[in-house]
Design a protein around this motif. Sequence first.
Motif, PDB file in Angstrom:
ATOM      1  N   ILE A 222       0.773  -1.119  -0.029  1.00 48.92           N
ATOM      2  CA  ILE A 222      -0.132   0.032  -0.108  1.00 48.92           C
ATOM      3  C   ILE A 222       1.044   1.249   0.138  1.00 48.92           C
ATOM      4  CG2 ILE A 222      -1.750   1.364   1.259  1.00 48.92           C
ATOM      5  CD1 ILE A 222      -2.730  -1.098   0.036  1.00 48.92           C
ATOM      6  N   SER A 223       2.021   1.377   0.727  1.00 50.25           N
ATOM      7  CA  SER A 223       2.953   2.526   1.067  1.00 50.25           C
ATOM      8  C   SER A 223       3.616   2.636  -0.458  1.00 50.25           C
ATOM      9  CB  SER A 223       3.957   2.226   1.970  1.00 50.25           C
ATOM     10  OG  SER A 223       3.378   1.673   3.213  1.00 50.25           O
ATOM     11  N   LYS A 224       4.041   1.676  -1.097  1.00 50.80           N
ATOM     12  CA  LYS A 224       4.562   1.968  -2.360  1.00 50.80           C
ATOM     13  C   LYS A 224       3.640   2.340  -3.476  1.00 50.80           C
ATOM     14  CE  LYS A 224       8.282   1.655  -4.927  1.00 50.80           C
ATOM     15  NZ  LYS A 224       9.383   2.569  -4.751  1.00 50.80           N
ATOM     16  N   ALA A 225       2.538   1.966  -3.272  1.00 54.56           N
ATOM     17  CA  ALA A 225       1.285   2.290  -4.251  1.00 54.56           C
ATOM     18  C   ALA A 225       0.904   3.804  -4.175  1.00 54.56           C
ATOM     19  CB  ALA A 225       0.168   1.355  -4.025  1.00 54.56           C
ATOM     20  N   ASN A 250      -5.907   1.675   5.660  1.00 55.96           N
ATOM     21  CA  ASN A 250      -5.331   2.566   4.611  1.00 55.96           C
ATOM     22  C   ASN A 250      -5.135   4.016   5.031  1.00 55.96           C
ATOM     23  OD1 ASN A 250      -4.906   0.237   2.980  1.00 55.96           O
ATOM     24  ND2 ASN A 250      -6.961   0.545   1.971  1.00 55.96           N
ATOM     25  N   ILE A 251      -6.177   4.412   5.646  1.00 53.27           N
ATOM     26  CA  ILE A 251      -5.949   5.951   6.211  1.00 53.27           C
ATOM     27  C   ILE A 251      -4.580   6.056   7.165  1.00 53.27           C
ATOM     28  CG2 ILE A 251      -7.063   7.715   7.701  1.00 53.27           C
ATOM     29  CD1 ILE A 251      -9.729   6.840   6.345  1.00 53.27           C
ATOM     30  N   GLN A 252      -4.540   4.701   8.115  1.00 45.00           N
ATOM     31  CA  GLN A 252      -3.751   4.945   9.105  1.00 45.00           C
ATOM     32  C   GLN A 252      -2.243   4.798   8.326  1.00 45.00           C
ATOM     33  OE1 GLN A 252      -5.157   1.883  11.541  1.00 45.00           O
ATOM     34  NE2 GLN A 252      -6.001   3.324  13.026  1.00 45.00           N
ATOM     35  N   LEU A 257       3.020   7.480   6.782  1.00 46.42           N
ATOM     36  CA  LEU A 257       3.938   8.060   5.937  1.00 46.42           C
ATOM     37  C   LEU A 257       4.093   9.489   5.621  1.00 46.42           C
ATOM     38  CD1 LEU A 257       2.881   5.942   2.656  1.00 46.42           C
ATOM     39  CD2 LEU A 257       4.759   5.761   3.991  1.00 46.42           C
ATOM     40  N   GLN A 258       3.056  10.238   6.060  1.00 47.74           N
ATOM     41  CA  GLN A 258       3.045  11.734   6.079  1.00 47.74           C
ATOM     42  C   GLN A 258       4.040  12.122   7.372  1.00 47.74           C
ATOM     43  OE1 GLN A 258      -1.242  12.327   6.251  1.00 47.74           O
ATOM     44  NE2 GLN A 258      -1.186  13.124   3.801  1.00 47.74           N
ATOM     45  N   LYS A 259       3.720  11.518   8.361  1.00 50.52           N
ATOM     46  CA  LYS A 259       4.405  11.856   9.511  1.00 50.52           C
ATOM     47  C   LYS A 259       5.954  11.935   9.351  1.00 50.52           C
ATOM     48  CE  LYS A 259       0.885  11.499  12.837  1.00 50.52           C
ATOM     49  NZ  LYS A 259       0.132  10.538  14.028  1.00 50.52           N
ATOM     50  N   VAL A 294      -9.623  13.673   8.180  1.00 50.30           N
ATOM     51  CA  VAL A 294     -10.488  12.492   8.217  1.00 50.30           C
ATOM     52  C   VAL A 294     -11.963  12.912   9.063  1.00 50.30           C
ATOM     53  CG1 VAL A 294     -10.905  10.145   8.659  1.00 50.30           C
ATOM     54  CG2 VAL A 294      -8.811  11.069   8.303  1.00 50.30           C
ATOM     55  N   ARG A 295     -12.896  13.366   8.118  1.00 49.19           N
ATOM     56  CA  ARG A 295     -14.301  13.949   8.683  1.00 49.19           C
ATOM     57  C   ARG A 295     -15.480  13.473   7.829  1.00 49.19           C
ATOM     58  NH1 ARG A 295     -14.804  19.830  10.028  1.00 49.19           N
ATOM     59  NH2 ARG A 295     -16.849  19.101  10.098  1.00 49.19           N
TER      60      ARG A 295
END
Length: 546
Positions: A222-225, A250-252, A257-259, A294-295
């Motif tokens: 998922i991360s690579k995608a 997937n949200i997590q 990755l963003q962090k 996420v809302r």
Amino acid sequence: MRLFYCLLSLCFITLSCDSPKIEADRIYTNANIYTVDPNFSKATTIVTNADTIVAVGNDELINKFNAKETINLKGNTVLPGLIDAHAHILNFGLQLNRVDLFGTNSYKQVIKRITDFVNVNPQTSYIIGRGWDQNDWPSKQFPTKDTLDLLFPDTPVALTRIDGHAMLVNQAALDLAKINSETKIFGGEVIKDKNNQPTGVLIDAPMSLVRNTFPTLTAEHISKALQNAEDTTLSYGLTTVVDAGLSVENIQIIDSLQKINEFKTRIYAMIRNHPEDINYYLQNGIYKTKHLNVRSFKVYADGALGSRGAALKEDYSDQPNHFGSLVISLDEFDSLAKKINNSPFQMNTHAIGDSANYVVLQTYNKLLSNKSNQRWRVEHAQVLDSEDYNLFDGKNILASVQPTHATSDMYWADERLGQERIKHAYAYKTILKSAGNIALGTDFPIEKVNPFLTFYAAVARQDLNAYPENGFNIENSLTREETLKGMTIWAAYANFEETEKGSLEAGKLADFVILDRDIMQVPIQDVPNTEVLQTIIGGQTVYKAN
């Protein structure tokens, strides 16, 4: 008298001294800047500090700020960071490693793409692809699984239609998913032949039975995608992408990755309509960082027009007695809407046909009539009755549309809808007149990622060959200013993010894009050729053209 002249001289000296300059990181100057502020004003200079814009104006800012770096943009055009209001960035990344069937002009070409893929990937245990569209083929009929059964008798094959609302599978995939002639599932169809046997084409709901048999994807996969997808989206100036339908897991992954700064795109995440995902966020509440919001919940009301799954009030003009269908029962939709209404979350519902749009709009209006600023969204809003448009008020009920859907569908949409209903399809200007705002996206990978195709389609209502000559239902075209707002400040508003992004103003995030041409002035036919020179997110250059 001498004392007077001394005091006068001191006054002049004091006035002539420069005030201390304000420290900043960067000054971008000599630019053609469209701020998209409330006055839609122009500027030449942006000053940034850390991840924030501290000033926007003209040359006077050069003397006011002391920057570590001054960047001369040589007259290039600067826009707020572009926001894709409806897309599927994870699916796009996953598709990069699957069979690409986009642009195929015959079933024969589909088969060739599959065999070429298998020759390069001989260890494939499950062949997955996407992008075919029978409307682009000579016969325009749904394919059958016969050829796939001959070529791949033991390897399951699942090929999703371009719109994501139909799937062609072989017998091995049907067997694995336990689908046969007796299978019944609400909200879709297993298409059968004259002998009452599955042809291999599934419409909407039964597709989930097949997807449940796909190989499990790891977090690493998922991360690579996501990172592969971002390589493309950043090159088109997208600084925020709305992903319409993600799981908790997937949200997590996106958040993690963003962090660690390995995924730079800001994401507005719509949570998929699965009980476990809905319950998780209803219990834990809105989740918000500078990069992830996420809302909202993504719900499907019906299918797609191209696969005749869109729910219409009257039968399809090219298939008598067929109306499409809702993919969620009225009771379930109403119950879910009430549950979301009792939470701080936004409800975003896919609705294509006029029947689906009617159900969604009436439900929204009933629940929200005594509230304000809820910003529940209708995603796509493609076909509506004329009397339903006034329910878009721009405050409680918004529209999120994709202009390239109009120019992709225009070749055959009138066959599906007839001459009267087509007048009320893809009616973006009509929606805008009622709502006062409209959010624009692409729905990639269904359409191309390129946001400049969105801009072109919204304004010109033509394909890249300038067809049709006067534009498709040109009365529903948007102006360039309206289109740019739909890709920036109105898209941010639809995400509850207009105070932090969507325009270039002091105090907002330093997200912007530098272009090789002025899309607000060049001939509209030149806009699709626009190239991004730089993409800046939070004051950092995350993409730069070679």
